[in-house]
Scaffold this motif. Structure first.
Motif, PDB file in Angstrom:
ATOM      1  N   LEU A 136       0.933  -1.363  -0.068  1.00 48.32           N
ATOM      2  CA  LEU A 136       0.013  -0.052  -0.044  1.00 48.32           C
ATOM      3  C   LEU A 136       0.956   1.356   0.065  1.00 48.32           C
ATOM      4  O   LEU A 136       1.628   1.607   1.029  1.00 48.32           O
ATOM      5  CB  LEU A 136      -0.967   0.103   1.058  1.00 48.32           C
ATOM      6  N   VAL A 137       1.125   2.018  -1.186  1.00 48.85           N
ATOM      7  CA  VAL A 137       1.955   2.882  -1.208  1.00 48.85           C
ATOM      8  C   VAL A 137       1.247   4.446  -1.503  1.00 48.85           C
ATOM      9  O   VAL A 137       0.218   4.278  -2.069  1.00 48.85           O
ATOM     10  CB  VAL A 137       3.041   2.708  -2.550  1.00 48.85           C
ATOM     11  N   SER A 143       7.862  13.715  -6.140  1.00 42.31           N
ATOM     12  CA  SER A 143       9.226  12.774  -6.072  1.00 42.31           C
ATOM     13  C   SER A 143       9.252  12.006  -7.050  1.00 42.31           C
ATOM     14  O   SER A 143       8.051  11.919  -7.855  1.00 42.31           O
ATOM     15  CB  SER A 143       9.289  12.188  -4.726  1.00 42.31           C
ATOM     16  N   ASP A 144      10.383  11.300  -7.386  1.00 43.39           N
ATOM     17  CA  ASP A 144      10.577  10.396  -8.485  1.00 43.39           C
ATOM     18  C   ASP A 144      10.681   8.971  -8.233  1.00 43.39           C
ATOM     19  O   ASP A 144      10.050   8.108  -8.864  1.00 43.39           O
ATOM     20  CB  ASP A 144      11.909  10.832  -9.132  1.00 43.39           C
ATOM     21  N   LEU A 145      11.487   8.634  -7.232  1.00 44.37           N
ATOM     22  CA  LEU A 145      11.615   7.049  -7.098  1.00 44.37           C
ATOM     23  C   LEU A 145      10.416   6.490  -6.521  1.00 44.37           C
ATOM     24  O   LEU A 145       9.650   6.830  -5.503  1.00 44.37           O
ATOM     25  CB  LEU A 145      12.940   6.975  -6.132  1.00 44.37           C
ATOM     26  N   PHE A 146      10.143   5.319  -6.849  1.00 44.07           N
ATOM     27  CA  PHE A 146       9.367   4.253  -6.104  1.00 44.07           C
ATOM     28  C   PHE A 146      10.027   3.379  -5.367  1.00 44.07           C
ATOM     29  O   PHE A 146      11.064   2.808  -5.866  1.00 44.07           O
ATOM     30  CB  PHE A 146       8.506   3.350  -7.210  1.00 44.07           C
ATOM     31  N   GLY A 244      13.266   1.008  -5.690  1.00 42.56           N
ATOM     32  CA  GLY A 244      14.163   1.125  -4.322  1.00 42.56           C
ATOM     33  C   GLY A 244      13.790   0.127  -3.472  1.00 42.56           C
ATOM     34  O   GLY A 244      12.682  -0.031  -3.033  1.00 42.56           O
ATOM     35  N   CYS A 245      15.149  -0.617  -2.849  1.00 42.81           N
ATOM     36  CA  CYS A 245      14.861  -1.538  -1.863  1.00 42.81           C
ATOM     37  C   CYS A 245      15.206  -0.785  -0.564  1.00 42.81           C
ATOM     38  O   CYS A 245      16.374  -0.613  -0.272  1.00 42.81           O
ATOM     39  CB  CYS A 245      15.928  -2.900  -2.150  1.00 42.81           C
ATOM     40  N   GLY A 246      14.245  -0.309   0.014  1.00 45.46           N
ATOM     41  CA  GLY A 246      14.546   0.692   1.112  1.00 45.46           C
ATOM     42  C   GLY A 246      14.600  -0.074   2.409  1.00 45.46           C
ATOM     43  O   GLY A 246      14.058  -0.596   3.258  1.00 45.46           O
ATOM     44  N   ARG A 247      16.018  -0.070   2.883  1.00 45.31           N
ATOM     45  CA  ARG A 247      16.425  -0.946   4.080  1.00 45.31           C
ATOM     46  C   ARG A 247      16.429  -0.198   5.308  1.00 45.31           C
ATOM     47  O   ARG A 247      16.095  -0.411   6.382  1.00 45.31           O
ATOM     48  CB  ARG A 247      17.924  -1.163   3.958  1.00 45.31           C
ATOM     49  N   ILE A 248      16.543   1.214   5.079  1.00 41.20           N
ATOM     50  CA  ILE A 248      16.420   2.237   6.192  1.00 41.20           C
ATOM     51  C   ILE A 248      15.578   3.271   5.932  1.00 41.20           C
ATOM     52  O   ILE A 248      15.832   4.034   4.914  1.00 41.20           O
ATOM     53  CB  ILE A 248      17.912   2.729   6.555  1.00 41.20           C
ATOM     54  N   GLN A 249      14.657   3.591   6.916  1.00 42.40           N
ATOM     55  CA  GLN A 249      13.573   4.864   6.764  1.00 42.40           C
ATOM     56  C   GLN A 249      14.016   5.736   8.030  1.00 42.40           C
ATOM     57  O   GLN A 249      14.227   4.992   9.249  1.00 42.40           O
ATOM     58  CB  GLN A 249      12.237   4.401   6.472  1.00 42.40           C
ATOM     59  N   PHE A 263       5.398   5.628  -4.103  1.00 38.79           N
ATOM     60  CA  PHE A 263       5.171   5.654  -5.331  1.00 38.79           C
ATOM     61  C   PHE A 263       5.429   7.046  -6.189  1.00 38.79           C
ATOM     62  O   PHE A 263       4.618   7.907  -6.478  1.00 38.79           O
ATOM     63  CB  PHE A 263       3.988   5.224  -5.837  1.00 38.79           C
ATOM     64  N   GLY A 264       6.664   7.438  -6.751  1.00 38.18           N
ATOM     65  CA  GLY A 264       7.118   8.580  -7.212  1.00 38.18           C
ATOM     66  C   GLY A 264       6.425   8.714  -8.610  1.00 38.18           C
ATOM     67  O   GLY A 264       6.829   7.813  -9.385  1.00 38.18           O
ATOM     68  N   LEU A 265       5.731   9.911  -9.027  1.00 36.94           N
ATOM     69  CA  LEU A 265       5.239  10.098 -10.207  1.00 36.94           C
ATOM     70  C   LEU A 265       5.812  11.136 -10.927  1.00 36.94           C
ATOM     71  O   LEU A 265       5.238  11.890 -11.963  1.00 36.94           O
ATOM     72  CB  LEU A 265       3.750  10.437 -10.205  1.00 36.94           C
ATOM     73  N   GLY A 266       7.176  11.607 -10.572  1.00 35.80           N
ATOM     74  CA  GLY A 266       7.703  12.908 -11.117  1.00 35.80           C
ATOM     75  C   GLY A 266       8.326  12.691 -12.395  1.00 35.80           C
ATOM     76  O   GLY A 266       8.065  11.742 -13.050  1.00 35.80           O
ATOM     77  N   MET A 267       9.010  13.833 -12.992  1.00 36.94           N
ATOM     78  CA  MET A 267       9.428  13.940 -14.355  1.00 36.94           C
ATOM     79  C   MET A 267      10.770  13.242 -14.682  1.00 36.94           C
ATOM     80  O   MET A 267      11.004  12.740 -15.853  1.00 36.94           O
ATOM     81  CB  MET A 267       9.782  15.245 -15.001  1.00 36.94           C
TER      82      MET A 267
END
Length: 470
Positions: A136-137, A143-146, A244-249, A263-267
């Motif tokens: 659930l994102v 922003s750009d990166l998912f 991105g495999c997000g290991r640290i938030q 879920f980034g939708l940027g340009m």
């Protein structure tokens, strides 16, 4: 069901049915994704349902027994909470330390408990990997990166509701997905290859948001996004995407701001729309539709229709964003030539304007209304509010239209909000004074399908109920 096929290179008739497979039963009814098809004259469109933070499905998930973290929609407390959320996340941009772009800071202040869980405005469920896992994102055009939580060292693993109910989130791992590949330092999308370690050929990433040390850090991986064709056979198709495999938030992400990923939708070329277009899966364009019930639609590859309004993007080289230019403001019968730029940001609840636009629109609106001005109320985030009887309609409210660069008009369908107060109701011009940039928020976009056409570099719009093809 037919055997799985790859989506790479297919030309038409894609849909997305992003199955909610692994969250709790209450999550299973939250988001089911589908598709609109444009025909076979080019890449088809595919997409999924999006849900507002205050929509009934999200509220049902967060408050199965009626105990919500957010005040009831339409009350003064709701508008105050959403304006506070806007101040915390509006203008969300990557920090200069990441890629040299100028940051826009968050407003100071503590994140209230009301907004710790699901702090973004719109959410969708996406399914990735083999076997597939659902996440659930939060959706973010700023922003750009998912990225999703992955092999966690520090991340949110679930959500505990006030009534004691616990919702466990899925955690991704490249080692658990047979279709996963770690992006090497030499990968085309690896922007931090210079930080690769001598022993591990893995592309690192770090997105830093200017909000009390809020960040996501990990490595880039490539895996499949699951979809189904929109034909009688309903074949399963997959699209290779980099995320991105997000290991640290850190920071607000640990407080649940984006509890199961972003879920980034940027340009920029790392965003999912850019990757889908580069691989020939869809046109480099997507649309977002915002229904009055809080349920809407995002559709990749959608370039809109011939009879839509359009205006060119005002693109900054240092930070590409969905920025447009307004050339004229019409309030009621008064027409004012005024040029200013504004970001179309679906992640902002309300519209934020600085001077001279804010004062011009507000004062002109104020001089056009018939009702008595409501005394200043600190519980309401809007400055211009007016007393109205409960049996009076809002049909007499002055219209608000924006003429965009190029000449097309954007008719604001809901310029005011009706709010109950002690002894009756007030209606308020739903515009907040900004101290920095101008942002056209979701309240002005409600009732429209808004097209972000990155091929032609135009923003387009057309009235829609979000349940029909544009």
């Amino acid at each position: 069901m037919a055997p799985a096929a790859t989506a790479r290179g297919r030309a038409c008739s894609f849909s997305s049915f992003l199955r909610v497979a692994d969250l709790t039963a209450v999550l299973c009814c939250l988001i089911v994704a589908g598709l609109w098809v444009d025909g076979c004259d080019g890449a088809g469109t595919f997409g999924f349902d999006i849900h507002h933070r205050s929509s009934d499905p999200v509220r049902a998930m967060l408050a199965p027994n009626g105990e919500d973290l957010l005040p009831e929609r339409g009350t003064p407390g709701y508008y105050a909470a959403m304006a506070h959320r806007d101040r915390l996340v509006h203008g969300l941009r990557l920090a200069a330390a990441d890629d040299g772009r100028a940051p826009i800071t968050f407003d100071t202040g503590n994140v209230t408990y009301l907004l710790k869980a699901f702090g973004f405005l719109h959410y969708a469920n996406v399914s990735v990997g083999t076997p597939s896992l659902s996440f659930l994102v939060a959706l973010d055009t700023g922003s750009d990166l998912f990225w999703i939580p992955c092999d966690c060292i520090s991340c949110v693993r679930g959500l505990k509701l006030p009534n004691g109910t616990e919702i466990d989130f899925n955690i991704y791992s490249p080692n658990s997905s047979s279709s996963s590949t770690v992006v090497p330092c030499s990968g085309a999308l690896c922007r931090k290859h210079f930080k690769c370690s001598a022993t591990h050929n893995q592309c690192p990433y770090q997105v830093v948001y200017v909000s009390n040390g809020t960040s996501s850090t990990g490595i880039l991986v490539e895996d499949v996004l699951h979809m189904t064709t929109d034909d009688n056979q309903s074949k399963v198709v997959t699209a290779q995407i980099t995320f991105g495999c997000g290991r640290i938030q850190t920071g607000s992400f640990l407080e649940g701001g984006a509890p199961n990923g972003l879920f980034g939708l940027g340009m920029n070329n790392i965003s999912v729309p850019s990757i889908l277009a580069k691989d020939g899966l869809a046109a480099n364009s997507f649309s977002m539709c915002f229904g009055s019930d809080g349920i809407g639609r995002i559709s990749f590859g959608d370039k809109g229709s011939s009879n839509q309004g359009e205006t060119p993007f005002l693109v900054s080289r240092s930070h590409p964003s969905y920025n447009i230019t307004v050339t004229r403001v019409i309030v009621g019968k008064e027409i004012h030539d005024l040029e200013f730029s504004a970001i179309f940001d679906s992640g902002t609840s309300f519209t934020y304007l600085n001077d001279p636009a804010y004062t011009l629109i507000s004062k002109t609106f104020d001089s056009s209304v018939q009702e008595k001005r409501h005394p200043s109320d600190p519980s309401i985030p809007f400055e211009y509010c007016y007393d109205i009887s409960s049996n009076r309609s809002l049909s007499h409210i002055p219209m608000l239209n924006l003429t965009m660069k190029g000449g097309d008009r954007f008719y604001v369908t809901e310029p005011v909000e009706l709010i109950p107060v002690l002894g009756g109701y007030v209606y308020c011009l739903a515009v907040v004074k900004s101290g920095d940039i101008n942002i056209i928020g979701q309240n002005f976009m409600t009732g429209y399908r808004v097209v972000f056409d990155r091929e032609r570099m135009v923003l387009a719009w057309k009235p829609s109920n979000c349940y029909s093809v544009m």
